[in-house]
Design a protein around this motif. Sequence first.
Motif, mmCIF file in Angstrom:
data_model
loop_
_atom_site.group_PDB
_atom_site.id
_atom_site.type_symbol
_atom_site.label_atom_id
_atom_site.label_comp_id
_atom_site.label_asym_id
_atom_site.label_seq_id
_atom_site.Cartn_x
_atom_site.Cartn_y
_atom_site.Cartn_z
ATOM 1 N N UNK A 62 42.328 37.927 53.085
ATOM 2 C CA UNK A 62 41.408 37.087 52.300
ATOM 3 C C UNK A 62 40.354 37.950 51.605
ATOM 4 N N UNK A 63 39.879 38.971 52.323
ATOM 5 C CA UNK A 63 38.888 39.872 51.714
ATOM 6 C C UNK A 63 39.500 40.609 50.512
ATOM 7 N N UNK A 64 40.749 41.063 50.664
ATOM 8 C CA UNK A 64 41.408 41.784 49.562
ATOM 9 C C UNK A 64 41.553 40.858 48.346
ATOM 10 N N UNK A 65 41.978 39.621 48.601
ATOM 11 C CA UNK A 65 42.182 38.677 47.490
ATOM 12 C C UNK A 65 40.848 38.386 46.802
ATOM 13 N N UNK A 66 39.831 38.217 47.628
ATOM 14 C CA UNK A 66 38.489 37.948 47.071
ATOM 15 C C UNK A 66 37.988 39.179 46.282
ATOM 16 N N UNK A 67 38.242 40.386 46.801
ATOM 17 C CA UNK A 67 37.780 41.606 46.127
ATOM 18 C C UNK A 67 38.551 41.856 44.838
ATOM 19 N N UNK A 68 39.811 41.450 44.826
ATOM 20 C CA UNK A 68 40.608 41.610 43.601
ATOM 21 C C UNK A 68 40.008 40.749 42.496
ATOM 22 N N UNK A 69 39.504 39.589 42.870
ATOM 23 C CA UNK A 69 38.974 38.652 41.875
ATOM 24 C C UNK A 69 40.127 37.854 41.296
ATOM 25 N N UNK A 70 39.810 36.799 40.652
ATOM 26 C CA UNK A 70 40.876 35.920 40.144
ATOM 27 C C UNK A 70 41.563 36.583 38.966
ATOM 28 N N UNK A 71 42.891 36.653 39.038
ATOM 29 C CA UNK A 71 43.627 37.044 37.831
ATOM 30 C C UNK A 71 44.315 35.788 37.285
ATOM 31 N N UNK A 72 44.659 34.868 38.209
ATOM 32 C CA UNK A 72 45.237 33.573 37.810
ATOM 33 C C UNK A 72 46.648 33.671 37.299
ATOM 34 N N UNK A 73 46.844 34.540 36.320
ATOM 35 C CA UNK A 73 48.184 34.686 35.729
ATOM 36 C C UNK A 73 48.513 36.178 35.600
ATOM 37 N N UNK A 74 49.602 36.461 34.925
ATOM 38 C CA UNK A 74 49.993 37.863 34.746
ATOM 39 C C UNK A 74 50.783 38.374 35.935
ATOM 40 N N UNK A 75 50.841 39.726 36.057
ATOM 41 C CA UNK A 75 51.651 40.343 37.119
ATOM 42 C C UNK A 75 50.750 41.072 38.103
ATOM 43 N N UNK B 223 46.575 45.049 41.147
ATOM 44 C CA UNK B 223 47.329 45.689 42.235
ATOM 45 C C UNK B 223 46.496 45.654 43.507
ATOM 46 N N UNK B 224 47.193 45.452 44.624
ATOM 47 C CA UNK B 224 46.540 45.496 45.933
ATOM 48 C C UNK B 224 47.376 46.363 46.861
ATOM 49 N N UNK B 225 46.771 46.783 47.956
ATOM 50 C CA UNK B 225 47.515 47.487 48.992
ATOM 51 C C UNK B 225 46.698 47.435 50.268
ATOM 52 N N UNK C 238 39.920 50.665 63.254
ATOM 53 C CA UNK C 238 39.482 50.348 61.881
ATOM 54 C C UNK C 238 38.188 51.049 61.473
ATOM 55 N N UNK C 239 37.671 51.917 62.363
ATOM 56 C CA UNK C 239 36.372 52.552 62.114
ATOM 57 C C UNK C 239 36.320 53.355 60.816
ATOM 58 N N UNK C 240 37.454 53.902 60.383
ATOM 59 C CA UNK C 240 37.441 54.752 59.177
ATOM 60 C C UNK C 240 38.098 54.061 57.984
ATOM 61 N N UNK C 241 38.285 52.763 58.137
ATOM 62 C CA UNK C 241 38.940 52.007 57.056
ATOM 63 C C UNK C 241 37.903 51.561 56.029
ATOM 64 N N UNK C 242 38.289 51.681 54.776
ATOM 65 C CA UNK C 242 37.396 51.256 53.690
ATOM 66 C C UNK C 242 38.170 50.505 52.620
ATOM 67 N N UNK C 243 37.434 50.014 51.657
ATOM 68 C CA UNK C 243 38.076 49.278 50.558
ATOM 69 C C UNK C 243 37.584 49.854 49.233
ATOM 70 N N UNK C 244 38.517 50.046 48.315
ATOM 71 C CA UNK C 244 38.158 50.439 46.945
ATOM 72 C C UNK C 244 38.574 49.269 46.062
ATOM 73 N N UNK C 245 37.653 48.775 45.270
ATOM 74 C CA UNK C 245 38.023 47.680 44.377
ATOM 75 C C UNK C 245 37.324 47.867 43.043
ATOM 76 N N UNK C 246 37.854 47.247 42.026
ATOM 77 C CA UNK C 246 37.226 47.349 40.708
ATOM 78 C C UNK C 246 38.207 47.058 39.588
ATOM 79 N N UNK C 247 37.900 47.657 38.444
ATOM 80 C CA UNK C 247 38.755 47.491 37.258
ATOM 81 C C UNK C 247 39.112 48.851 36.705
ATOM 82 N N UNK C 248 40.337 48.979 36.225
ATOM 83 C CA UNK C 248 40.755 50.256 35.660
ATOM 84 C C UNK C 248 40.042 50.469 34.319
#
Length: 256
Positions: free
Chosen positions: A76-89, A163-165, A246-256
């Motif tokens: 859920x956090x990843x989906x929220x961080x990605x932000x809505x794309x709604x359509x596309x690939x 893209x997510x991972x 999970x102590x060293x786990x992080x998230x990178x999010x944004x726009x290319x």
Amino acid sequence: METQLEYGNWIRKKILLGLGVCTLGAGALIFLPLGLIYHLLMALLFILLLVSFLLPLYSFVVFSQKGGRFQEKVYNLIIQSLGVTGKGRILDIGSGNGVLAVKLAQQNGAAEVIGMDYWGKDWEYSKSVCDRNAQIGGVANRVHFQKGDASGLEFADDFFDGAVSNLTFHEVKSADDKREVVREALRVVKPGGRFAFVDYFFDVKFYGKASEFEEFLKGLGLSQFAYRPLRELMEIPVLLKHPKVLGKVGIISGRK
Ligand SMILES: C[S@@+](CC[C@H](N)C(=O)[O-])C[C@H]1O[C@@H](n2cnc3c(N)ncnc32)[C@H](O)[C@@H]1O
């Protein structure tokens, strides 16, 4: 009863089983009549094995849907961080059992989602479970899974709107430098497209020092990005903050 998506677990059952058997074995061997030193050494070994069994066991329970549903919370956090794309690939790199890809499709009603993974024997995930999850989730017409290698994605440059991972890049054995797997993931995202990647981004062993990794990310020319530890964005149970979990786990999010 509604059929549930099959998540699988980030902690492999075969590893838990192996540790459990070793712990029990060491516990039983303590009682062999071989002298005090032997008893002490075996007791020490038993305690060490017990601790190294209990942490993954606890993590397994917290991650699972019957326990703390933690995997779902990270998705859920990843989906929220990605932000809505709604359509596309949208691409999910290292899709495991495909639950994140299915959820992405459910929450982006007109998007096509592709999940890729190499589904090696060392993991307990498969493409057939991914396909079944897409059926169960009611999105089989918009979610597709394909085998591949994250270090050399079989997609053209700028192919995806997003893209997510999750917890995959550090596992990619075909890349010595895991930062190159991040670069490869971003290659297939359109300029202006969105991304959200979770991995052991704060583990020096995989990505170097955090300050150096941040410089690397700056050097990629992204229009916008945030690089943060997971614990700053969600509640993590104390024991799961252990560096091996999970102590060293992080998230990178944004726009290319
Ligand atoms: C910790 S699991 C995470 C799976 C999934 N993202 C999830 O959240 O459940 C790591 C995943 O990376 C995949 N993987 C490992 N090496 C890979 C590679 N070279 N290319 C693609 N996937 C890979 C494994 O098959 C496994 O599904």
